[in-house]
Design an enzyme around this catalytic site. Structure first.
Site, mmCIF file in Angstrom:
data_model
loop_
_atom_site.group_PDB
_atom_site.id
_atom_site.type_symbol
_atom_site.label_atom_id
_atom_site.label_comp_id
_atom_site.label_asym_id
_atom_site.label_seq_id
_atom_site.Cartn_x
_atom_site.Cartn_y
_atom_site.Cartn_z
ATOM 1 N N ASP A 74 0.976 -1.226 -0.124
ATOM 2 C CA ASP A 74 0.186 0.088 0.049
ATOM 3 C C ASP A 74 0.860 1.205 0.289
ATOM 4 O O ASP A 74 1.373 1.219 1.436
ATOM 5 C CB ASP A 74 -0.692 -0.299 1.144
ATOM 6 C CG ASP A 74 -2.230 -1.355 1.057
ATOM 7 O OD1 ASP A 74 -2.583 -0.887 0.170
ATOM 8 O OD2 ASP A 74 -1.702 -2.113 1.745
ATOM 9 N N ARG A 82 4.473 3.070 3.956
ATOM 10 C CA ARG A 82 4.928 2.068 4.848
ATOM 11 C C ARG A 82 6.938 2.173 5.084
ATOM 12 O O ARG A 82 7.092 2.635 6.002
ATOM 13 C CB ARG A 82 4.811 0.417 4.999
ATOM 14 C CG ARG A 82 4.049 0.246 3.853
ATOM 15 C CD ARG A 82 2.896 0.384 5.531
ATOM 16 N NE ARG A 82 0.779 0.173 5.546
ATOM 17 C CZ ARG A 82 -0.203 1.142 5.631
ATOM 18 N NH1 ARG A 82 -0.010 1.938 6.451
ATOM 19 N NH2 ARG A 82 -1.388 0.723 5.197
ATOM 20 N N ARG A 142 -7.175 9.987 2.017
ATOM 21 C CA ARG A 142 -6.743 9.118 0.822
ATOM 22 C C ARG A 142 -7.516 9.874 -0.896
ATOM 23 O O ARG A 142 -6.926 8.993 -1.815
ATOM 24 C CB ARG A 142 -6.942 7.873 1.633
ATOM 25 C CG ARG A 142 -6.204 7.400 2.362
ATOM 26 C CD ARG A 142 -6.514 6.899 3.182
ATOM 27 N NE ARG A 142 -6.868 5.482 2.224
ATOM 28 C CZ ARG A 142 -6.720 4.262 2.382
ATOM 29 N NH1 ARG A 142 -7.752 4.054 3.680
ATOM 30 N NH2 ARG A 142 -6.674 3.418 1.807
ATOM 31 N N LYS A 172 -8.513 1.396 -6.329
ATOM 32 C CA LYS A 172 -9.804 0.803 -4.856
ATOM 33 C C LYS A 172 -10.979 2.335 -4.267
ATOM 34 O O LYS A 172 -10.350 2.958 -4.402
ATOM 35 C CB LYS A 172 -9.422 0.256 -4.130
ATOM 36 C CG LYS A 172 -8.020 1.094 -3.319
ATOM 37 C CD LYS A 172 -6.720 0.293 -2.631
ATOM 38 C CE LYS A 172 -5.822 1.623 -1.493
ATOM 39 N NZ LYS A 172 -4.514 0.897 -0.782
ATOM 40 N N HIS A 173 -12.091 1.838 -3.529
ATOM 41 C CA HIS A 173 -11.894 0.512 -3.486
ATOM 42 C C HIS A 173 -13.466 0.501 -3.781
ATOM 43 O O HIS A 173 -14.208 1.003 -3.605
ATOM 44 C CB HIS A 173 -12.443 0.464 -1.799
ATOM 45 C CG HIS A 173 -10.925 0.313 -1.173
ATOM 46 N ND1 HIS A 173 -11.337 2.343 -0.808
ATOM 47 C CD2 HIS A 173 -9.648 0.173 -0.470
ATOM 48 C CE1 HIS A 173 -9.200 2.226 -0.075
ATOM 49 N NE2 HIS A 173 -9.397 1.288 0.027
ATOM 50 N N HIS A 185 -12.718 -1.382 8.127
ATOM 51 C CA HIS A 185 -11.564 -3.032 9.323
ATOM 52 C C HIS A 185 -12.646 -3.413 10.327
ATOM 53 O O HIS A 185 -11.593 -3.761 10.944
ATOM 54 C CB HIS A 185 -10.207 -1.408 9.224
ATOM 55 C CG HIS A 185 -9.631 -1.103 7.968
ATOM 56 N ND1 HIS A 185 -10.198 -0.223 7.201
ATOM 57 C CD2 HIS A 185 -8.310 -2.189 7.913
ATOM 58 C CE1 HIS A 185 -9.009 -0.076 6.506
ATOM 59 N NE2 HIS A 185 -8.152 -1.419 6.838
ATOM 60 N N ASP A 256 -9.639 -7.141 -0.954
ATOM 61 C CA ASP A 256 -9.837 -6.297 -0.022
ATOM 62 C C ASP A 256 -9.224 -7.310 1.083
ATOM 63 O O ASP A 256 -9.247 -8.828 1.299
ATOM 64 C CB ASP A 256 -10.469 -5.196 0.504
ATOM 65 C CG ASP A 256 -9.276 -3.865 1.544
ATOM 66 O OD1 ASP A 256 -7.737 -4.115 1.980
ATOM 67 O OD2 ASP A 256 -9.795 -2.950 1.657
#
Length: 491
Positions: A74, A82, A142, A172-173, A185, A256
């Site tokens: 990601d 990350r 985002r 996405k998504h 989540h 996902d």
């Protein structure tokens, strides 16, 4: 478990993506990947230490996964990055505020170039969600904005940036996570809109960009107008009926993470994995502990043997075609730090003013109110802490720092007294009801841009907290640059 266990059928791991425990490929994990014939791995912060380490890890993964290895990350920009050692590209909403597709393409080329340098050949970006809900807890900055045409325009530029650097993008998504007030989540959201409204909003970017889209990631959300029973990830009417048959999409469909509570709390891992493949997905993202991965892999193996995934060969062909077009390679590490000036300028072009903010004169004293220790929340990294912000602003002002652990503890009547202007910096992932009605002299919105709806003050929206975003903001505070961005969502 070897390929011969299934005769002509693919291994269950060929249709499954997993994660691995740490920054090196240990022998036990390598054996697990080989046993099930896993062909795809998703990396996270736990797997990342340095460019050299990441390059070695990708090489070790290729040796195990084989010539059609898919190694993903990601790497969206903004808060969703990350690695902590490369220049931090702007968030999507920062690019939406700048509204220059050429800039969006260039910044996405930076993202792709970073990944390609170490052997990551698949990026789970760009986000094509149309963020029309200011209370959305998971998308926010985002997204490129609240206008489907803007999201489409910048989504196409982002896909072009990835393509020119040889890294597979993944939109996405699908069909859209931009109008939820819940986080998939943590729970199973619903979007209760009629089909006509979806066609005019959420679905616009996905449909318009199919010709440039190597892969699509599904959303764990129920859309009753499309399928009243199943979330999109498990919905044949959505993945096959809409995306494949009605729209004619021929690229890869990946789920996902099946470990998110939207799926995990309502279905068994193995059951959900099989349902996703039967719905039309090509690759099931089975992340988490080894036991959870094995539950999915064993269920898919049983479904393959029983003939419950009749198009398994077609799915495998799509995945191999993606890996062949965008191969993971062992390349020399370039000097990626050279991108930092362009990245900082990219953030600067998105800086947006709200209610005509005026910077305190450089060299003056200010009272900085900021969160002492922001924490990481789900997919997003932690915002900048109070001490870091005080050091930054200390290059422009004499700073009296007032850190807080919770916004509920702030006494605004006391803070606003005196002759020193109060500068509030918000670095929260989510909006904070306790800040409603706060009246600092200046609000620096360094994370959730919708925080400006709660704080009663002039503001600068940076759409991010990364070092390059803060450097851009300091340029405005020093009087070296303006606020050229345009708010990419309505108030």
């Amino acid at each position: 478990m070897t390929p011969t266990d299934f005769g002509p059928l693919p291994d269950p791991g060929a249709l499954t993506m997993v994660d691995i425990p740490g920054p090196v490929l240990d022998a036990g994990t390598a054996e697990h990947l080989r046993r099930y014939g896993v062909g795809a791995v998703c990396l996270f912060g736990k797997n990342v230490q340095s460019p050299g380490q990441l390059r070695t890890l990708c090489a070790d993964l290729r040796a195990v996964l084989g010539e059609h290895a898919l190694i993903a990350l990601d790497h969206e920009g903004g808060a969703i990055l990350r690695p902590q050692f490369w220049p931090f590209a702007p968030s999507a909403m920062s690019l939406g505020a700048a509204d220059d597709p050429a800039l969006t393409e260039a910044m996405n080329a930076v993202l792709a170039r970073q990944l390609r340098a170490v052997g990551v050949n698949w990026n789970f970006a760009p986000v094509l969600d149309v963020n029309v809900n200011p209370a959305n807890p998971v998308i926010g900055e985002r997204a490129y904005g609240a206008d489907p045409e803007k999201v489409t325009r910048h989504g196409r530029a982002a896909l072009a940036g990835h393509a020119r650097e040889g890294v597979a993008a993944c939109v996405k998504h699908f069909p859209g996570h931009g109008d939820t007030f819940q986080d998939s989540h943590l729970t199973l959201p619903r979007v209760d809109k009629p089909r006509a409204e979806l066609d005019a909003g959420e679905l616009v970017p996905f449909r318009a960009l199919l010709d440039a889209t190597p892969a699509v990631m599904t959303a764990h959300i129920v859309y009753p107008a499309l399928d009243p029973e199943h979330p999109a990830t498990l919905s044949r009417p959505i993945l096959t009926g809409l995306l494949r048959d009605e729209w004619g999409y021929g690229g890869v469909i990946v789920t996902d993470s099946m470990g998110m509570q939207a799926i995990d709390a309502h279905y068994g891992r193995g059951e959900a994995g099989v349902l996703a493949l039967r719905a039309g997905a090509d690759l099931v993202m089975a992340l988490g502990q080894r036991a959870a991965q094995e539950e999915t892999l064993e269920a898919i193996a049983a479904a393959l043997r029983a003939g419950e995934v009749p198009d398994a060969g077609t799915k495998l062909g799509r995945l191999r075609a993606l890996a062949e077009k965008y191969p993971s390679q062992d390349l020399p590490l370039p000097d990626l730090a050279a991108d930092r000036p362009a990245v900082t300028l990219g953030w600067a072009r998105g800086l947006t003013g709200w209610r005509n903010p005026v910077a305190p004169p450089p060299g003056s004293r200010i009272r900085l109110v900021a969160h002492r220790t922001p924490v990481r929340e789900n997919v997003s990294e932690a915002g900048a802490d109070a001490e870091t912000l005080a050091r930054d602003l200390g290059t422009v002002y004499a700073v009296d720092l007032h850190p807080f652990d919770s916004p509920e503890e702030l006494d605004w009547a006391a803070l606003e007294g005196g002759d020193v202007p109060v500068v509030l910096a918000t670095t929260f992932r989510h909006r904070q009801p306790a800040l409603r009605g706060a009246r600092p002299a200046l609000h620096l919105a360094l994370y959730n841009p919708y925080a400006v709806l709660d704080v009663d003050a002039p503001a600068v929206l940076a759409y991010g907290f990364r070092p390059e975003a803060r450097a851009a903001l300091l340029g405005w505070l020093r009087g070296e640059r303006g606020l050229p961005g345009t708010l990419p969502f309505g108030m």
